[in-house]
Design a protein around this motif. Structure first.
Motif, PDB file in Angstrom:
ATOM      1  N   ALA A  12      73.453  -4.837  25.498  1.00  0.00           N
ATOM      2  CA  ALA A  12      73.033  -3.725  24.646  1.00  0.00           C
ATOM      3  C   ALA A  12      74.191  -3.212  23.789  1.00  0.00           C
ATOM      4  O   ALA A  12      74.010  -2.916  22.601  1.00  0.00           O
ATOM      5  CB  ALA A  12      72.469  -2.595  25.503  1.00  0.00           C
ATOM      6  N   LEU A  13      75.374  -3.126  24.376  1.00  0.00           N
ATOM      7  CA  LEU A  13      76.531  -2.661  23.611  1.00  0.00           C
ATOM      8  C   LEU A  13      76.944  -3.664  22.542  1.00  0.00           C
ATOM      9  O   LEU A  13      77.271  -3.286  21.415  1.00  0.00           O
ATOM     10  CB  LEU A  13      77.698  -2.373  24.553  1.00  0.00           C
ATOM     11  CG  LEU A  13      77.565  -1.108  25.395  1.00  0.00           C
ATOM     12  CD1 LEU A  13      78.643  -1.073  26.459  1.00  0.00           C
ATOM     13  CD2 LEU A  13      77.634   0.119  24.518  1.00  0.00           C
ATOM     14  N   SER A  50      84.079   6.786  28.251  1.00  0.00           N
ATOM     15  CA  SER A  50      84.063   5.514  28.954  1.00  0.00           C
ATOM     16  C   SER A  50      84.989   5.535  30.155  1.00  0.00           C
ATOM     17  O   SER A  50      85.270   6.564  30.706  1.00  0.00           O
ATOM     18  CB  SER A  50      84.364   4.345  28.034  1.00  0.00           C
ATOM     19  OG  SER A  50      85.119   4.677  26.949  1.00  0.00           O
ATOM     20  N   GLY A  51      85.461   4.381  30.515  1.00  0.00           N
ATOM     21  CA  GLY A  51      86.202   4.287  31.763  1.00  0.00           C
ATOM     22  C   GLY A  51      85.254   3.822  32.837  1.00  0.00           C
ATOM     23  O   GLY A  51      84.746   2.718  32.788  1.00  0.00           O
ATOM     24  N   ILE A  77      84.421  -2.184  31.347  1.00  0.00           N
ATOM     25  CA  ILE A  77      85.241  -2.870  30.335  1.00  0.00           C
ATOM     26  C   ILE A  77      84.459  -2.991  29.031  1.00  0.00           C
ATOM     27  O   ILE A  77      84.991  -2.726  27.942  1.00  0.00           O
ATOM     28  CB  ILE A  77      85.683  -4.251  30.847  1.00  0.00           C
ATOM     29  CG1 ILE A  77      86.715  -4.106  31.963  1.00  0.00           C
ATOM     30  CG2 ILE A  77      86.242  -5.106  29.711  1.00  0.00           C
ATOM     31  CD1 ILE A  77      87.023  -5.401  32.687  1.00  0.00           C
ATOM     32  N   ALA A  78      83.205  -3.377  29.126  1.00  0.00           N
ATOM     33  CA  ALA A  78      82.373  -3.517  27.926  1.00  0.00           C
ATOM     34  C   ALA A  78      82.238  -2.181  27.206  1.00  0.00           C
ATOM     35  O   ALA A  78      82.376  -2.105  25.981  1.00  0.00           O
ATOM     36  CB  ALA A  78      81.005  -4.072  28.290  1.00  0.00           C
ATOM     37  N   SER A  79      81.986  -1.115  27.941  1.00  0.00           N
ATOM     38  CA  SER A  79      81.815   0.185  27.298  1.00  0.00           C
ATOM     39  C   SER A  79      83.123   0.701  26.716  1.00  0.00           C
ATOM     40  O   SER A  79      83.135   1.325  25.665  1.00  0.00           O
ATOM     41  CB  SER A  79      81.229   1.203  28.276  1.00  0.00           C
ATOM     42  OG  SER A  79      82.180   1.571  29.242  1.00  0.00           O
ATOM     43  N   THR A  80      84.229   0.426  27.373  1.00  0.00           N
ATOM     44  CA  THR A  80      85.524   0.900  26.890  1.00  0.00           C
ATOM     45  C   THR A  80      85.863   0.297  25.533  1.00  0.00           C
ATOM     46  O   THR A  80      86.368   0.998  24.652  1.00  0.00           O
ATOM     47  CB  THR A  80      86.628   0.581  27.917  1.00  0.00           C
ATOM     48  OG1 THR A  80      86.321   1.251  29.133  1.00  0.00           O
ATOM     49  CG2 THR A  80      87.978   1.020  27.411  1.00  0.00           C
ATOM     50  N   PHE A  81      85.591  -0.984  25.346  1.00  0.00           N
ATOM     51  CA  PHE A  81      85.966  -1.638  24.100  1.00  0.00           C
ATOM     52  C   PHE A  81      84.872  -1.616  23.032  1.00  0.00           C
ATOM     53  O   PHE A  81      85.171  -1.683  21.841  1.00  0.00           O
ATOM     54  CB  PHE A  81      86.395  -3.083  24.361  1.00  0.00           C
ATOM     55  CG  PHE A  81      87.716  -3.151  25.064  1.00  0.00           C
ATOM     56  CD1 PHE A  81      88.884  -2.842  24.404  1.00  0.00           C
ATOM     57  CD2 PHE A  81      87.785  -3.497  26.403  1.00  0.00           C
ATOM     58  CE1 PHE A  81      90.105  -2.884  25.044  1.00  0.00           C
ATOM     59  CE2 PHE A  81      88.999  -3.543  27.065  1.00  0.00           C
ATOM     60  CZ  PHE A  81      90.164  -3.232  26.379  1.00  0.00           C
ATOM     61  N   LEU A  82      83.612  -1.520  23.435  1.00  0.00           N
ATOM     62  CA  LEU A  82      82.538  -1.589  22.454  1.00  0.00           C
ATOM     63  C   LEU A  82      82.058  -0.226  21.967  1.00  0.00           C
ATOM     64  O   LEU A  82      81.590  -0.115  20.834  1.00  0.00           O
ATOM     65  CB  LEU A  82      81.371  -2.397  23.010  1.00  0.00           C
ATOM     66  CG  LEU A  82      81.673  -3.877  23.212  1.00  0.00           C
ATOM     67  CD1 LEU A  82      80.542  -4.563  23.949  1.00  0.00           C
ATOM     68  CD2 LEU A  82      81.925  -4.550  21.881  1.00  0.00           C
ATOM     69  N   LEU A  83      82.162   0.816  22.775  1.00  0.00           N
ATOM     70  CA  LEU A  83      81.740   2.141  22.321  1.00  0.00           C
ATOM     71  C   LEU A  83      82.520   2.631  21.104  1.00  0.00           C
ATOM     72  O   LEU A  83      81.913   3.200  20.188  1.00  0.00           O
ATOM     73  CB  LEU A  83      81.823   3.162  23.463  1.00  0.00           C
ATOM     74  CG  LEU A  83      80.652   3.166  24.428  1.00  0.00           C
ATOM     75  CD1 LEU A  83      80.878   4.175  25.542  1.00  0.00           C
ATOM     76  CD2 LEU A  83      79.351   3.465  23.719  1.00  0.00           C
TER      77      LEU A  83
END
Length: 104
Positions: A12-13, A50-51, A77-83
């Motif tokens: 989704a991200l 995130s985090g 990890i996905a949310s930290t870099f993609l958000l």
């Protein structure tokens, strides 16, 4: 259910980032603006949003034990870099929209 949740969160991200970046960027320098804004947003989003994504999502999404911990780490990890990419593309898209409306 845990690995499926981690995969769907990441998917989704990635999808959101690709769609928003594609709609926001019309010229090559728009991609540079998105990356620069994402770099500026990385630190505030990391500390505020995130985090560890497990604090925002229900516990039943993750498996029990160390496998669940791995799933949380991958989704985090996905949310930290993609958000930051998602938010910066959204900001650029809104800014372009406001610019077009104000010129009419």
């Amino acid at each position: 259910m845990g690995w499926i949740s981690a995969f769907l969160i990441t998917l989704a991200l990635i999808t959101g980032a690709l769609v928003l970046i594609r709609h926001a960027a019309g010229q090559w320098w728009d991609y540079l603006l998105i990356v620069a804004l994402a770099a500026l947003l990385f630190r505030p989003l990391y500390t505020l949003v995130s985090g560890d994504v497990s604090r925002y999502l229900p516990a039943f999404l993750w498996s029990d034990g160390s496998d669940g911990k791995d799933q949380i780490i991958w989704a985090s990890i996905a949310s930290t870099f993609l958000l930051p990419l998602v938010l910066s593309a959204l900001v650029l898209m809104i800014a372009k929209w406001v610019w077009r409306i104000s010129r009419r």
